[in-house]
Design an enzyme around this catalytic site. Structure first.
Site, PDB file in Angstrom:
ATOM      1  N   ASP A 130       0.778  -1.245   0.000  1.00  0.00           N
ATOM      2  CA  ASP A 130       0.000   0.000   0.000  1.00  0.00           C
ATOM      3  C   ASP A 130       0.816   1.305   0.000  1.00  0.00           C
ATOM      4  OD1 ASP A 130      -2.431   1.491   0.049  1.00  0.00           O
ATOM      5  OD2 ASP A 130      -2.275   1.715   2.201  1.00  0.00           O
ATOM      6  N   CYS A 194     -22.648   4.447  -6.829  1.00  0.00           N
ATOM      7  CA  CYS A 194     -21.834   5.334  -5.971  1.00  0.00           C
ATOM      8  C   CYS A 194     -22.705   6.494  -5.473  1.00  0.00           C
ATOM      9  CB  CYS A 194     -20.615   5.863  -6.726  1.00  0.00           C
ATOM     10  SG  CYS A 194     -19.656   7.020  -5.697  1.00  0.00           S
ATOM     11  N   CYS A 237     -15.814   3.051   2.581  1.00  0.00           N
ATOM     12  CA  CYS A 237     -17.090   2.776   1.896  1.00  0.00           C
ATOM     13  C   CYS A 237     -16.909   1.516   1.053  1.00  0.00           C
ATOM     14  CB  CYS A 237     -17.444   3.960   1.000  1.00  0.00           C
ATOM     15  SG  CYS A 237     -18.913   3.713  -0.009  1.00  0.00           S
TER      16      CYS A 237
HETATM   17  C1  B12 Z   1      -4.562   6.419  -3.456  1.00  0.00           C
HETATM   18  C2  B12 Z   1      -5.330   5.178  -3.022  1.00  0.00           C
HETATM   19  C3  B12 Z   1      -6.671   5.325  -2.694  1.00  0.00           C
HETATM   20  C4  B12 Z   1      -7.439   6.622  -2.985  1.00  0.00           C
HETATM   21  C5  B12 Z   1      -7.724   6.687  -4.499  1.00  0.00           C
HETATM   22  C6  B12 Z   1      -8.342   5.380  -5.047  1.00  0.00           C
HETATM   23  C7  B12 Z   1      -7.932   5.026  -6.474  1.00  0.00           C
HETATM   24  N1  B12 Z   1      -8.907   4.676  -7.291  1.00  0.00           N
HETATM   25  O1  B12 Z   1      -6.776   5.044  -6.812  1.00  0.00           O
HETATM   26  C8  B12 Z   1      -8.689   6.442  -2.061  1.00  0.00           C
HETATM   27  C9  B12 Z   1      -8.415   7.094  -0.706  1.00  0.00           C
HETATM   28  C10 B12 Z   1      -9.996   7.002  -2.606  1.00  0.00           C
HETATM   29  C11 B12 Z   1      -8.712   4.925  -1.877  1.00  0.00           C
HETATM   30  C12 B12 Z   1      -9.845   4.217  -1.544  1.00  0.00           C
HETATM   31  C13 B12 Z   1      -9.903   2.841  -1.425  1.00  0.00           C
HETATM   32  N2  B12 Z   1      -8.857   2.001  -1.412  1.00  0.00           N
HETATM   33 CO1  B12 Z   1      -7.030   2.552  -1.854  1.00  0.00          CO
HETATM   34  N3  B12 Z   1      -5.255   2.859  -2.465  1.00  0.00           N
HETATM   35  C14 B12 Z   1      -4.682   3.913  -2.948  1.00  0.00           C
HETATM   36  C15 B12 Z   1      -3.219   3.597  -3.344  1.00  0.00           C
HETATM   37  C16 B12 Z   1      -2.298   4.095  -2.228  1.00  0.00           C
HETATM   38  C17 B12 Z   1      -2.756   4.175  -4.694  1.00  0.00           C
HETATM   39  C18 B12 Z   1      -3.718   3.919  -5.877  1.00  0.00           C
HETATM   40  C19 B12 Z   1      -3.311   4.704  -7.090  1.00  0.00           C
HETATM   41  O2  B12 Z   1      -2.207   4.556  -7.602  1.00  0.00           O
HETATM   42  N4  B12 Z   1      -4.179   5.595  -7.555  1.00  0.00           N
HETATM   43  C20 B12 Z   1      -3.865   6.461  -8.678  1.00  0.00           C
HETATM   44  C21 B12 Z   1      -4.875   6.356  -9.770  1.00  0.00           C
HETATM   45  C22 B12 Z   1      -4.330   7.071 -11.012  1.00  0.00           C
HETATM   46  O3  B12 Z   1      -5.041   4.993 -10.062  1.00  0.00           O
HETATM   47  P1  B12 Z   1      -6.403   4.346 -10.561  1.00  0.00           P
HETATM   48  O4  B12 Z   1      -7.618   4.954  -9.975  1.00  0.00           O
HETATM   49  O5  B12 Z   1      -6.222   2.905 -10.346  1.00  0.00           O
HETATM   50  O6  B12 Z   1      -6.322   4.806 -12.072  1.00  0.00           O
HETATM   51  C23 B12 Z   1      -6.126   3.934 -13.131  1.00  0.00           C
HETATM   52  C24 B12 Z   1      -7.403   3.779 -13.935  1.00  0.00           C
HETATM   53  O7  B12 Z   1      -8.116   5.032 -13.876  1.00  0.00           O
HETATM   54  C25 B12 Z   1      -6.846   3.508 -15.305  1.00  0.00           C
HETATM   55  N5  B12 Z   1      -7.613   4.155 -16.347  1.00  0.00           N
HETATM   56  C26 B12 Z   1      -7.762   5.443 -16.612  1.00  0.00           C
HETATM   57  N6  B12 Z   1      -8.544   5.623 -17.674  1.00  0.00           N
HETATM   58  C27 B12 Z   1      -8.899   4.405 -18.118  1.00  0.00           C
HETATM   59  C28 B12 Z   1      -9.685   4.013 -19.170  1.00  0.00           C
HETATM   60  C29 B12 Z   1      -9.836   2.664 -19.420  1.00  0.00           C
HETATM   61  C30 B12 Z   1     -10.681   2.244 -20.555  1.00  0.00           C
HETATM   62  C31 B12 Z   1      -9.213   1.699 -18.571  1.00  0.00           C
HETATM   63  C32 B12 Z   1      -9.378   0.230 -18.819  1.00  0.00           C
HETATM   64  C33 B12 Z   1      -8.432   2.118 -17.487  1.00  0.00           C
HETATM   65  C34 B12 Z   1      -8.288   3.470 -17.280  1.00  0.00           C
HETATM   66  O8  B12 Z   1      -5.498   4.026 -15.384  1.00  0.00           O
HETATM   67  C35 B12 Z   1      -5.167   4.593 -14.149  1.00  0.00           C
HETATM   68  C36 B12 Z   1      -3.707   4.312 -13.848  1.00  0.00           C
HETATM   69  O9  B12 Z   1      -3.436   2.932 -13.740  1.00  0.00           O
HETATM   70  C37 B12 Z   1      -3.274   2.017  -3.430  1.00  0.00           C
HETATM   71  C38 B12 Z   1      -1.974   1.317  -3.036  1.00  0.00           C
HETATM   72  C39 B12 Z   1      -0.922   1.467  -4.119  1.00  0.00           C
HETATM   73  N7  B12 Z   1       0.267   1.886  -3.743  1.00  0.00           N
HETATM   74  O10 B12 Z   1      -1.173   1.202  -5.282  1.00  0.00           O
HETATM   75  C40 B12 Z   1      -4.450   1.658  -2.481  1.00  0.00           C
HETATM   76  C41 B12 Z   1      -5.388   0.517  -2.898  1.00  0.00           C
HETATM   77  C42 B12 Z   1      -5.740   0.739  -4.345  1.00  0.00           C
HETATM   78  N8  B12 Z   1      -6.581   0.746  -2.085  1.00  0.00           N
HETATM   79  C43 B12 Z   1      -7.181  -0.329  -1.716  1.00  0.00           C
HETATM   80  C44 B12 Z   1      -8.433  -0.375  -1.036  1.00  0.00           C
HETATM   81  C45 B12 Z   1      -8.815  -1.690  -0.371  1.00  0.00           C
HETATM   82  C46 B12 Z   1      -9.273   0.747  -1.005  1.00  0.00           C
HETATM   83  C47 B12 Z   1     -10.747   0.807  -0.580  1.00  0.00           C
HETATM   84  C48 B12 Z   1     -11.557  -0.416  -1.023  1.00  0.00           C
HETATM   85  C49 B12 Z   1     -10.870   0.993   0.954  1.00  0.00           C
HETATM   86  C50 B12 Z   1     -12.297   1.234   1.426  1.00  0.00           C
HETATM   87  N9  B12 Z   1     -13.139   0.218   1.445  1.00  0.00           N
HETATM   88  O11 B12 Z   1     -12.663   2.322   1.782  1.00  0.00           O
HETATM   89  C51 B12 Z   1     -11.210   2.111  -1.285  1.00  0.00           C
HETATM   90  C52 B12 Z   1     -11.774   1.834  -2.698  1.00  0.00           C
HETATM   91  C53 B12 Z   1     -12.290   3.073  -3.380  1.00  0.00           C
HETATM   92  C54 B12 Z   1     -12.270   2.907  -4.898  1.00  0.00           C
HETATM   93  N10 B12 Z   1     -13.422   2.751  -5.518  1.00  0.00           N
HETATM   94  O12 B12 Z   1     -11.184   2.911  -5.489  1.00  0.00           O
HETATM   95  C55 B12 Z   1      -6.458  -1.571  -2.212  1.00  0.00           C
HETATM   96  C56 B12 Z   1      -7.248  -2.139  -3.408  1.00  0.00           C
HETATM   97  C57 B12 Z   1      -7.226  -3.654  -3.495  1.00  0.00           C
HETATM   98  C58 B12 Z   1      -7.906  -4.101  -4.759  1.00  0.00           C
HETATM   99  N11 B12 Z   1      -8.626  -5.217  -4.709  1.00  0.00           N
HETATM  100  O13 B12 Z   1      -7.795  -3.475  -5.790  1.00  0.00           O
HETATM  101  C59 B12 Z   1      -5.022  -0.980  -2.564  1.00  0.00           C
HETATM  102  C60 B12 Z   1      -4.334  -1.670  -3.734  1.00  0.00           C
HETATM  103  C61 B12 Z   1      -4.179  -1.118  -1.287  1.00  0.00           C
HETATM  104  C62 B12 Z   1      -3.698  -2.551  -1.044  1.00  0.00           C
HETATM  105  N12 B12 Z   1      -2.396  -2.756  -0.917  1.00  0.00           N
HETATM  106  O14 B12 Z   1      -4.442  -3.503  -0.972  1.00  0.00           O
HETATM  107  N13 B12 Z   1      -7.485   4.377  -2.154  1.00  0.00           N
END
Ligand code: B12
Length: 313
Positions: A130, A194, A237
């Site tokens: 994480d 959501c 959530c």
């Molecule tokens: C920052 C973070 C958060 C933030 C932002 C969430 C997010 N979506 O990234 C907040 C605080 C909101 C959060 C919440 C939660 N988190 Co969090 N979080 C992180 C963290 C530290 C970084 C994630 C990250 O890099 N985000 C940056 C953005 C850019 O990434 P992204 O949203 O995935 O974006 C990608 C997509 O948008 C994609 N994309 C964009 N456009 C398009 C278009 C298409 C067509 C496609 C296919 C893809 C695509 O490309 C982007 C880059 O890869 C990770 C741990 C880590 N170091 O990775 C844990 C992590 C993601 N979290 C985790 C968890 C458990 C949660 C929660 C479930 C906790 C809860 N129940 O409250 C929630 C889930 C909320 C949600 N719906 O995401 C777990 C997820 C496990 C899993 N099964 O995936 C992680 C991996 C931690 C862990 N080690 O287990 N989190």
């Protein structure tokens, strides 16, 4: 004779991980660009740490020079208990019902790293759960663990998305797995469900509207327009994952005692929590993820939910 890759995987599973996969360490060109776009739109809110180390997030070789493989593990945390919606009660995300996963996963991964280094003198390894500059979901997808769903969580085809992720970056060259394919199809249940409209596009989350971000990471007051839709959530959530058909069909209970809900965590009594003192907060949440929001943050969240209830009645 078993290959090193096969032995690594067998060890990981013996340590209690639900799934393990391996990806080749290479720059994440497309995802690094998407991360950049996400940051430039301000979707990280006040999580400034997300903007630091952008280059490292885009390339594991900048985190561990000479890195050749990324070992990704997933651990199931689903407990077979449903959220309850009752008057005067709130809801905590199931990831925080029991003990803090960071400690549990890191301790297990440390054992795997220790073994890896003993077996392969001269190699180097670093583990992350994480908090490091590693795009864990992207690596999980590349290592075949699962795909990043439209709700932006990784969904495994075996047990759904109720899994935590962890990684070992290693200088060893291991056999890689096939990346996971996306199986979301036309489904948009998570986006529609959501309560605060945080999933602004499929696969794209604006943290500033996400209840998880607002109740855990965000400091200070909450925009009342969003707060009134908190839907009882006082810490984290689960809505987008609760409605996911993959979870409905494939979630199965974890074997980890540490993730079992602590007393009072499933349907917290809002009045009791509103009056909670620092002593009780410390005792109740020692070793739990809930400490992240601190007592002040938890009380703010409870106030939001209570107000939301007041206006609804
Ligand atoms: C920052 C973070 C958060 C933030 C932002 C969430 C997010 N979506 O990234 C907040 C605080 C909101 C959060 C919440 C939660 N988190 Co969090 N979080 C992180 C963290 C530290 C970084 C994630 C990250 O890099 N985000 C940056 C953005 C850019 O990434 P992204 O949203 O995935 O974006 C990608 C997509 O948008 C994609 N994309 C964009 N456009 C398009 C278009 C298409 C067509 C496609 C296919 C893809 C695509 O490309 C982007 C880059 O890869 C990770 C741990 C880590 N170091 O990775 C844990 C992590 C993601 N979290 C985790 C968890 C458990 C949660 C929660 C479930 C906790 C809860 N129940 O409250 C929630 C889930 C909320 C949600 N719906 O995401 C777990 C997820 C496990 C899993 N099964 O995936 C992680 C991996 C931690 C862990 N080690 O287990 N989190």
């Amino acid at each position: 004779m078993e290959t090193l890759t096969a032995r690594v995987k067998a060890r990981a599973l013996a340590l209690g991980f639900t799934k393990v996969g391996i990806a080749e360490a290479a720059p994440l060109e497309d995802h690094a660009l998407r991360l950049h776009e996400w940051l430039s739109r301000g979707y990280q809110g006040s999580m400034q740490w997300m903007g630091r180390n952008e280059e490292k997030r885009g390339d594991p070789r900048r985190v561990l020079p000479g890195c050749r493989s990324v070992i990704v593990v997933a651990m199931n945390y689903y407990t077979d208990i449903a959220h309850r919606e009752e008057a005067g009660k709130g809801r905590i995300s199931r990831y925080a019902w029991g003990d803090d996963y960071h400690d549990l996963l890191s301790n297990r991964l440390r054992l795997l790293v220790q073994w890896l280094l003993e077996e392969n003198p001269g190699s180097e390894a670093k583990l992350y759960v994480d908090t490091g500059p590693v795009m864990e979901k992207v690596w999980a997808e590349r290592a075949g663990i699962g795909w990043e769903g439209k709700h932006t969580n990784v969904i495994t085809p075996e047990v759904g998305s109720w899994v935590f992720l962890g990684e070992i970056l290693t200088t060893l060259s291991l056999e890689r797995d096939e990346p996971a394919a996306d199986h979301c199809g036309d489904c948009a249940l998570c986006i529609d469900a959501c309560p605060t409209g945080a999933l602004v596009e499929p696969y794209v989350l604006d943290s500033r509207r996400c209840i998880s971000y607002l109740t855990i990471e965000h400091k200070g007051p909450i925009d009342p327009e969003i707060g009134r839709n908190f839907d009882g959530w006082v810490y984290g959530c689960d809505t987008c994952q609760d409605v996911c058909p993959w979870n409905g069909k494939f979630a199965r209970p974890t074997v980890e005692e540490a993730f079992m809900p602590r007393d009072g965590n499933i349907a917290p009594d809002l009045q009791t929590w509103r009056n909670m003192g620092p002593e009780e907060f410390r005792a109740r949440f020692k070793g739990s993820p809930v400490t992240r929001t601190r007592l002040e943050g938890l009380k703010r969240n409870v106030r939001e939910v209570v107000q939301e209830g007041d206006t609804a009645s």
